[in-house]
Design a protein around this motif. Structure first.
Motif, short mmCIF file in Angstrom:
data_model
loop_
_atom_site.label_atom_id
_atom_site.label_comp_id
_atom_site.label_asym_id
_atom_site.label_seq_id
_atom_site.Cartn_x
_atom_site.Cartn_y
_atom_site.Cartn_z
N GLU A 25 -22.28 49.13 -30.12
CA GLU A 25 -22.38 50.25 -31.04
C GLU A 25 -22.51 51.57 -30.29
O GLU A 25 -22.02 52.59 -30.74
N GLU A 38 -19.06 52.61 -29.23
CA GLU A 38 -18.32 53.09 -30.40
C GLU A 38 -18.79 54.47 -30.81
O GLU A 38 -17.99 55.33 -31.16
N SER A 39 -20.10 54.71 -30.74
CA SER A 39 -20.65 56.01 -31.09
C SER A 39 -20.18 57.09 -30.11
O SER A 39 -19.81 58.19 -30.52
N SER A 62 -16.57 57.82 -30.80
CA SER A 62 -16.45 58.58 -32.04
C SER A 62 -16.81 60.05 -31.82
O SER A 62 -16.13 60.95 -32.33
N LEU A 63 -17.87 60.30 -31.06
CA LEU A 63 -18.29 61.67 -30.77
C LEU A 63 -17.23 62.41 -29.94
O LEU A 63 -16.88 63.55 -30.23
#
Length: 106
Positions: free
Chosen positions: A12, A15-16, A19-20
């Motif tokens: 995660e 993925e974070s 995404s950022l």
């Protein structure tokens, strides 16, 4: 989440971070950028896209043969659409006036 062939997992946190980073890049779309290249040229244009190899596409690009301290100095050569290979990029600057029209959440 594990891939179908079982070759790797993405946490995660990864993925974070992805995404950022994607969000930050999307906020730079259509902003005026100055890219200095290894051969001393400087290209100024609108940021349109990039890829995983750090190649950059600029729209309405202009080429300056010598590095300049502002976007308006020097005699430019109009290129139009330009692709800059990632391995030739020395630095990338975003024109501050372009950023002021976006949300200040970067």
């Amino acid at each position: 989440m594990e891939t179908e062939n079982g070759t790797g997992m993405q946490t995660e946190v990864e993925e974070s971070a992805y995404s950022l980073a994607r969000c930050k890049l999307e906020n730079l779309l259509n902003k005026s950028m100055r890219i200095r290249m290894t051969d001393g040229r400087t290209l100024v244009g609108l940021f349109l896209c990039t890829d995983r190899d750090c190649n950059v596409i600029l729209g309405s690009a202009q080429e300056f043969l010598k590095s300049t301290d502002s976007f308006s100095q020097g005699e430019p050569r109009v290129l139009g659409l330009a692709m800059i290979p990632g391995h030739h990029v020395v630095s990338i600057e975003v024109e501050s006036e372009s950023l002021q029209t976006t949300t200040h959440g970067l």
